[in-house]
Scaffold this active site. Structure first.
Site, mmCIF file in Angstrom:
data_model
loop_
_atom_site.group_PDB
_atom_site.id
_atom_site.type_symbol
_atom_site.label_atom_id
_atom_site.label_comp_id
_atom_site.label_asym_id
_atom_site.label_seq_id
_atom_site.Cartn_x
_atom_site.Cartn_y
_atom_site.Cartn_z
ATOM 1 N N ASP A 195 0.844 -1.200 0.000
ATOM 2 C CA ASP A 195 0.000 0.000 0.000
ATOM 3 C C ASP A 195 0.882 1.254 0.000
ATOM 4 O OD1 ASP A 195 0.827 -0.200 2.609
ATOM 5 O OD2 ASP A 195 -1.165 -0.062 3.510
ATOM 6 N N SER A 196 2.217 1.056 0.003
ATOM 7 C CA SER A 196 3.143 2.167 -0.261
ATOM 8 C C SER A 196 2.828 2.804 -1.617
ATOM 9 C CB SER A 196 4.596 1.675 -0.237
ATOM 10 O OG SER A 196 4.759 0.535 -1.055
ATOM 11 N N ASP A 235 -1.040 -6.125 -0.040
ATOM 12 C CA ASP A 235 -1.352 -5.470 1.228
ATOM 13 C C ASP A 235 -2.853 -5.274 1.356
ATOM 14 O OD1 ASP A 235 0.689 -4.901 3.021
ATOM 15 O OD2 ASP A 235 1.377 -3.141 1.901
ATOM 16 N N LYS A 265 -1.166 -9.327 3.156
ATOM 17 C CA LYS A 265 -0.379 -8.878 4.316
ATOM 18 C C LYS A 265 -1.234 -7.919 5.148
ATOM 19 C CE LYS A 265 3.319 -5.924 3.954
ATOM 20 N NZ LYS A 265 2.847 -4.753 4.716
ATOM 21 N N GLU A 322 -1.157 -5.473 8.921
ATOM 22 C CA GLU A 322 -0.260 -4.834 9.895
ATOM 23 C C GLU A 322 -0.823 -4.997 11.308
ATOM 24 O OE1 GLU A 322 0.397 -0.718 8.904
ATOM 25 O OE2 GLU A 322 1.101 -1.184 6.885
ATOM 26 N N GLU A 352 9.640 -3.994 10.426
ATOM 27 C CA GLU A 352 10.042 -2.709 9.843
ATOM 28 C C GLU A 352 10.587 -1.764 10.922
ATOM 29 O OE1 GLU A 352 7.202 -0.910 7.187
ATOM 30 O OE2 GLU A 352 8.341 0.950 7.055
HETATM 31 O O1 KIV Z 1 3.587 -1.061 1.640
HETATM 32 C C1 KIV Z 1 4.758 -1.477 1.602
HETATM 33 O O2 KIV Z 1 5.502 -1.250 0.641
HETATM 34 C C2 KIV Z 1 5.253 -2.245 2.740
HETATM 35 C C3 KIV Z 1 6.724 -2.487 2.815
HETATM 36 C C4 KIV Z 1 7.404 -1.272 3.312
HETATM 37 C C5 KIV Z 1 7.050 -3.677 3.650
HETATM 38 O O3 KIV Z 1 4.493 -2.624 3.581
#
Ligand code: KIV
Length: 282
Positions: free
Chosen positions: A52-53, A91, A121, A123, A190
Site C-alpha cells: 500500500d506504499s 497489502d 499482508k 499490519e 520494519e
Molecule cells: O507497503 C509497503 O511497501 C510495505 C513495505 C514497506 C514492507 O508494507
C-alpha cells in the site's frame, strides 16, 4: 515456460518457511504494475509485494491511509499479469480488516479472487490476531507486519523506529510469537533494532523479512522506487539505492524533448511508410 522450455515452478507461501529451514535468504521487492513485476520476476525475486506504499510512490499521497481496496485489486491484477514465478502478496489497505473478521475475510477474498494474489499482508499484533487466524482457517495465506506499521502513523506520530525500549522490544517479540501461533506464514519487521529482529528471527520457525531491521532477518524487502532511485521525496536512511533511474528518466526525457524540438526525432526515413515495431499502435 522459460526460454529453455522448462516449466517454471511458482513460489507459494509455504516455500518461504522451507527456505528458512534450508538457511536460504528470501528476497522481496514491491511492485505495482505488470512491466516492473515482469522485470523483477525475470531477475529471480522470490516475493513481489503489492504494497500500500503505492499510495505514496504511485498515487502521490503523504501516507498509505487513503489507499482503497479497489486500487489494491487493480494493481494486484496488473502485477499478477506480469509475474510468472514470484509469490504475489497484496497489502490489505487501512480499514479493510481492522473493522472485523467478516470484513477481513470478504476483502482478503477479493484480493485473492479478483486480484489474483497468492497471499495478503496485514499490519499489527494482538489487535489483528483473530483476523490472521480466520484468514488462515479459510485458506488465505497471511503475512504479518510488526514494528513501524505505516497504517498507524497517526497514532505513532510519524515514521519512527519502534521497539527501542526493552519493554517495547519484549512486547514486539511476544506479538510475533502470537502471530506465528495464529498461522501467519511470514513476518515483515520494519524499522526496529537489529538485535530485536535477531531475537524474533531466532524464536520463530516462520521467516522474518526485514526493512530497516538489520541483517539477521531471514529475508529483506525494499520499496522498489526507493531501491531504484525513483522516489526522492524521502529516502529512509536504511535504503540502499541500486540504481538512479529517476535521474536517468529525467535525462532521457530531456534528450527526447530536445530531439523533438530540434527535429532529430523521428528520423525522416521512419515517417514515410517504414515498418513499425508495434503495428497495432504506430
Ligand atoms: O507497503 C509497503 O511497501 C510495505 C513495505 C514497506 C514492507 O508494507
Amino acid at each position: 515456460m522459460s526460454d529453455m522450455g522448462e516449466r517454471i515452478k511458482p513460489v507459494r507461501a509455504p516455500d518461504l518457511k522451507a527456505k528458512k529451514r534450508r538457511g536460504e535468504r528470501i528476497t522481496m521487492l514491491t511492485a505495482y504494475d505488470a512491466t516492473m513485476a515482469g522485470l523483477l520476476d525475470r531477475a529471480g525475486i522470490d516475493v513481489l509485494l503489492v504494497g500500500d506504499s503505492l499510495g505514496m510512490v504511485v498515487e502521490g499521497h503523504d501516507s498509505t491511509i487513503p489507499v482503497t481496496l479497489d486500487a489494491m485489486i487493480h494493481h494486484t491484477r496488473a502485477v499478477c499479469r506480469g509475474t510468472k514465478r514470484a509469490l504475489v502478496v497484496a497489502d490489505m489497505p487501512f480499514m479493510t480488516y481492522q473493522t472485523g473478521v467478516d470484513d477481513a475475510v470478504r476483502n482478503a477474498g477479493r484480493l485473492i479472487q479478483q486480484g489474483g494474489a497468492g497471499a495478503v499482508k496485514i499490519e499489527g499484533g494482538r489487535a489483528v490476531l483473530d483476523v490472521a487466524a480466520r484468514l488462515n482457517d479459510v485458506g488465505i495465506p497471511v503475512m504479518g507486519h510488526l514494528g513501524l506499521t505505516p497504517q498507524s502513523v497517526l497514532r505513532l506520530g510519524g515514521y519512527r523506529p519502534q521497539a527501542c525500549t526493552s519493554e517495547d522490544a519484549d512486547e514486539l517479540i511476544a506479538e510475533a510469537q502470537t502471530l506465528e501461533a495464529a498461522g501467519v506464514f511470514a513476518l515483515v519487521l520494519e524499522s526496529i533494532p537489529a538485535e530485536v529482529a535477531a531475537t524474533v528471527t531466532r524464536e520463530l520457525t516462520i521467516p522474518t523479512i526485514g526493512i530497516g531491521a538489520g541483517s539477521y532477518c531471514d529475508g529483506q524487502v525494499l520499496v522498489s522506487y526507493d531501491a531504484f532511485g525513483m522516489f526522492d521525496k524521502f529516502v529512509p536512511s536504511f535504503v540502499k539505492q541500486y540504481a538512479q533511474l529517476g535521474e536517468q528518466i529525467v535525462s532521457a526525457t530531456e534528450q527526447y524533448i530536445s530531439d523533438v524540438r530540434e527535429g532529430r526525432f523521428p528520423a525522416h526515413e521512419h515517417t514515410v511508410g517504414a515498418t513499425t515495431r508495434r503495428s497495432g499502435r504506430d
